[in-house]
Design an enzyme around this catalytic site. Structure first.
Site, PDB file in Angstrom:
ATOM      1  N   CYS A 274     -37.464  19.949  -8.185  1.00 27.44           N
ATOM      2  CA  CYS A 274     -36.522  18.839  -8.072  1.00 27.44           C
ATOM      3  C   CYS A 274     -35.897  18.808  -6.671  1.00 27.44           C
ATOM      4  O   CYS A 274     -36.596  18.502  -5.719  1.00 27.44           O
ATOM      5  CB  CYS A 274     -35.495  18.925  -9.195  1.00 27.44           C
TER       6      CYS A 274
ATOM      7  N   HIS B 252     -38.431  20.095 -14.485  1.00 28.46           N
ATOM      8  CA  HIS B 252     -37.787  21.420 -14.433  1.00 28.46           C
ATOM      9  C   HIS B 252     -38.424  22.419 -15.405  1.00 28.46           C
ATOM     10  O   HIS B 252     -37.948  22.553 -16.547  1.00 28.46           O
ATOM     11  CB  HIS B 252     -36.314  21.280 -14.817  1.00 28.46           C
TER      12      HIS B 252
ATOM     13  N   GLU C 229     -38.026  25.544 -15.440  1.00 28.50           N
ATOM     14  CA  GLU C 229     -37.048  26.607 -15.749  1.00 28.50           C
ATOM     15  C   GLU C 229     -36.091  26.193 -16.864  1.00 28.50           C
ATOM     16  O   GLU C 229     -35.338  27.001 -17.368  1.00 28.50           O
ATOM     17  CB  GLU C 229     -36.278  27.000 -14.475  1.00 28.50           C
TER      18      GLU C 229
HETATM   19  N1  GLN Z   1     -31.808  18.030 -10.481  1.00 28.37           N
HETATM   20  C1  GLN Z   1     -32.017  17.846  -9.199  1.00 28.37           C
HETATM   21  O1  GLN Z   1     -32.466  18.759  -8.490  1.00 28.37           O
HETATM   22  C2  GLN Z   1     -31.632  16.517  -8.605  1.00 28.37           C
HETATM   23  C3  GLN Z   1     -32.156  16.323  -7.219  1.00 28.37           C
HETATM   24  C4  GLN Z   1     -31.459  15.217  -6.459  1.00 28.37           C
HETATM   25  N2  GLN Z   1     -30.074  15.489  -6.324  1.00 28.37           N
HETATM   26  C5  GLN Z   1     -31.735  13.897  -7.141  1.00 28.37           C
HETATM   27  O2  GLN Z   1     -30.900  13.388  -7.841  1.00 28.37           O
HETATM   28  O3  GLN Z   1     -32.821  13.386  -7.006  1.00 28.37           O
END
Ligand code: GLN
EC number: 6.3.5.3
Length: 228
Positions: free
Chosen positions: A86, A195, A197
């Site tokens: 992410c 994600h 994790e």
């Molecule tokens: N959960 C995250 O890592 C979000 C990544 C980034 N802040 C976005 O909104 O795209």
């Protein structure tokens, strides 16, 4: 195997990543602050999600200026596994360790839900514990996950089998070619928006991300321990 979880001001998935490695995978892991100047003690580098530096300028742009990033580049050059999830994926593209960029989601909304992902290439150090084309359910949580690259880069990604995960069924953010995760040409740097994790135990709704971490450890053991 010993992992580093990088921590930037505004990281918020560092704890999830740490828990996944320590408690579910059972491997060594340490938090590493963004101004660390030496990552040589670690076998794998994890760049977690979140809102580093409040997403100011562009997601990941300021984190990429951190001291630790030159060490991340060294680790990548040494062939160590580097995983960016992410915001971690956004940081790795800003660093030039992965091609392309993450644009705002097509619907201009932050999206937080489970999505189906297809394992488009199981022949990598991150996916060897999945079946080819296996569909897994993994959460997303992002506002800027709309992967984009130019046509020539897309062709290279396709020709070199660098597209590792694609959205299956619904494409939640408008990503080019349904791309959810890619590796570099050498195959040791993976960036992905979903994600894994957060999908490491049935207690929290699913464990289909755990095989990704197991894949890394399996590959590392085969190339390091068996030679001893
Ligand atoms: N959960 C995250 O890592 C979000 C990544 C980034 N802040 C976005 O909104 O795209």
């Amino acid at each position: 195997m010993k992992f580093a979880v990088l921590v930037f001001p505004g990281s918020n998935c560092d704890l999830d990543m740490y828990h996944a490695i320590k408690d579910e995978l059972g491997e060594e892991v340490e938090y590493v602050w963004h101004d660390e100047q030496d990552l040589s003690a670690y076998d794998g580098i994890l760049v977690p999600g979140g809102f580093s530096y409040g997403d100011y300028l562009r997601c990941g742009a300021m984190a990429n200026q951190s001291n630790v990033m030159s060490e991340v580049k060294k680790a990548a050059e040494a062939g160590k596994p580097v995983l960016g999830v992410c915001n971690g994926f956004q940081i790795l593209t800003e660093a030039g360790l992965l091609p392309g960029a993450l644009l705002r989601n097509k619907k201009l909304k932050f999206m937080c839900k489970n999505v189906d992902l297809k394992v488009a290439n199981n022949n990598t150090m991150f996916t060897n514990q999945y079946a080819q084309d296996e569909v897994i359910s993994i959460p997303i949580a992002h506002g800027e996950g709309n992967y984009y690259c130019d046509g020539e880069t897309l062709k290279q990604l396709q020709d070199n089998n660098q597209i590792v995960f694609t959205y299956s069924g619904e494409n939640p953010n408008g990503s080019l070619a349904d791309i959810a995760g890619i590796v570099n040409e050498r195959g040791n740097v993976l960036g992905m928006m979903p994600h894994p994790e957060r999908a490491i135990s049935e207690v929290i709704g699913g464990a289909e991300g755990l095989a990704l971490f197991k894949s890394i450890v399996k590959q590392w053991r085969e190339s390091n321990v068996n030679q001893a």
